[in-house]
Write a protein that holds these residues in place. Sequence first.
Motif, PDB file in Angstrom:
ATOM      1  N   VAL A  37     -49.125 -35.330  12.026  1.00 16.84           N
ATOM      2  CA  VAL A  37     -48.736 -36.273  10.979  1.00 16.84           C
ATOM      3  C   VAL A  37     -49.407 -35.868   9.676  1.00 16.84           C
ATOM      4  CG1 VAL A  37     -48.789 -38.672  10.231  1.00 16.84           C
ATOM      5  CG2 VAL A  37     -48.464 -38.137  12.645  1.00 16.84           C
ATOM      6  N   GLU A  38     -48.624 -35.746   8.627  1.00 21.49           N
ATOM      7  CA  GLU A  38     -49.147 -35.347   7.325  1.00 21.49           C
ATOM      8  C   GLU A  38     -48.807 -36.412   6.289  1.00 21.49           C
ATOM      9  OE1 GLU A  38     -46.847 -31.727   6.990  1.00 21.49           O
ATOM     10  OE2 GLU A  38     -48.643 -30.520   7.321  1.00 21.49           O
ATOM     11  N   GLN A 159     -43.798 -36.415  10.228  1.00 14.22           N
ATOM     12  CA  GLN A 159     -44.209 -35.921  11.539  1.00 14.22           C
ATOM     13  C   GLN A 159     -43.125 -35.005  12.076  1.00 14.22           C
ATOM     14  OE1 GLN A 159     -45.877 -38.794  14.306  1.00 14.22           O
ATOM     15  NE2 GLN A 159     -44.758 -37.863  16.000  1.00 14.22           N
ATOM     16  N   VAL A 160     -43.516 -33.801  12.455  1.00 11.03           N
ATOM     17  CA  VAL A 160     -42.549 -32.838  12.947  1.00 11.03           C
ATOM     18  C   VAL A 160     -42.062 -33.267  14.324  1.00 11.03           C
ATOM     19  CG1 VAL A 160     -44.293 -31.336  14.006  1.00 11.03           C
ATOM     20  CG2 VAL A 160     -42.083 -30.378  13.344  1.00 11.03           C
ATOM     21  N   GLU A 166     -36.937 -30.591  12.524  1.00 13.39           N
ATOM     22  CA  GLU A 166     -36.912 -31.437  11.346  1.00 13.39           C
ATOM     23  C   GLU A 166     -38.080 -32.418  11.378  1.00 13.39           C
ATOM     24  OE1 GLU A 166     -33.757 -34.695  13.184  1.00 13.39           O
ATOM     25  OE2 GLU A 166     -33.143 -33.416  11.523  1.00 13.39           O
ATOM     26  N   TYR A 167     -38.269 -33.127  10.250  1.00  9.63           N
ATOM     27  CA  TYR A 167     -39.361 -34.086  10.149  1.00  9.63           C
ATOM     28  C   TYR A 167     -38.850 -35.526  10.232  1.00  9.63           C
ATOM     29  CZ  TYR A 167     -42.401 -30.306   8.463  1.00  9.63           C
ATOM     30  OH  TYR A 167     -43.142 -29.162   8.355  1.00  9.63           O
ATOM     31  N   THR A 168     -39.733 -36.401  10.689  1.00  6.60           N
ATOM     32  CA  THR A 168     -39.476 -37.834  10.636  1.00  6.60           C
ATOM     33  C   THR A 168     -40.411 -38.434   9.589  1.00  6.60           C
ATOM     34  OG1 THR A 168     -38.876 -37.948  12.979  1.00  6.60           O
ATOM     35  CG2 THR A 168     -39.540 -40.007  11.918  1.00  6.60           C
ATOM     36  N   TYR A 169     -39.838 -39.153   8.622  1.00  8.69           N
ATOM     37  CA  TYR A 169     -40.636 -39.737   7.541  1.00  8.69           C
ATOM     38  C   TYR A 169     -40.751 -41.241   7.739  1.00  8.69           C
ATOM     39  CZ  TYR A 169     -40.075 -35.325   5.007  1.00  8.69           C
ATOM     40  OH  TYR A 169     -40.104 -33.997   4.627  1.00  8.69           O
TER      41      TYR A 169
END
Length: 220
Positions: A37-38, A159-160, A166-169
């Motif tokens: 998580v970024e 989070q990848v 793809e990412y989840t925002y």
Amino acid sequence: MKTTKWVIVMLAGVILLASCASTPKTKSKAKDISPTVEIVEHKGTAWGIDQPAWVAEVIGTVNQKSLCKALGLTDKKIWVLTRSGEELEFLQNWVDQVDARSEIAAAINQRIEDTVIAELRGSDSKIDSKEIERISKRAANVNTAGLEKETDWWTKTRQVNVDASEYTYQYNYLVIYSMNEDLFKKQLNLSLENIKNEVSEDLIRKITEEVMEQSVVKAE
């Protein structure tokens, strides 16, 4: 003599091979494939302001004294609300309206009910289940007038996905509410007056301790 030496050499070779075969191979370290998580944006990003230190302190503790110290507050009862979602505006509206206050009130009264039920069922009391429920409901009627919003903070994280395609925002919202500590104690005591003639002083004390230390409210 030569034959003896040859036999010794052969035996040594067999022992060496056996030793190598029995030595376990060093296993390679398992690769950590857990999603990372970024934080990609937060409340201070647009202004070039770093995330304040109190955010980490608040997330890392549930102790009332530590929370007050981190926030620079005195003589306050603190509640920390967290909620996540896909739209920041929705989360902000949730706080600005009555929902956040309702969540706090519900959490306080639920803690009272849970404590009463757990203590009475676990005691030697012969009170039946319906009576226990009635008592818990009478106790859980705390007035939360006087709640004030102290501050808030939000982050946008990504989070990848497991397949790394793809990412989840999502947005994460953290809100601090408080009330004058003496005022809250007074309102809590008024609520507990409803059951003081039906339960022990020890239970009243237990409820008070549980509710006064309660700090985290997770909104659904």
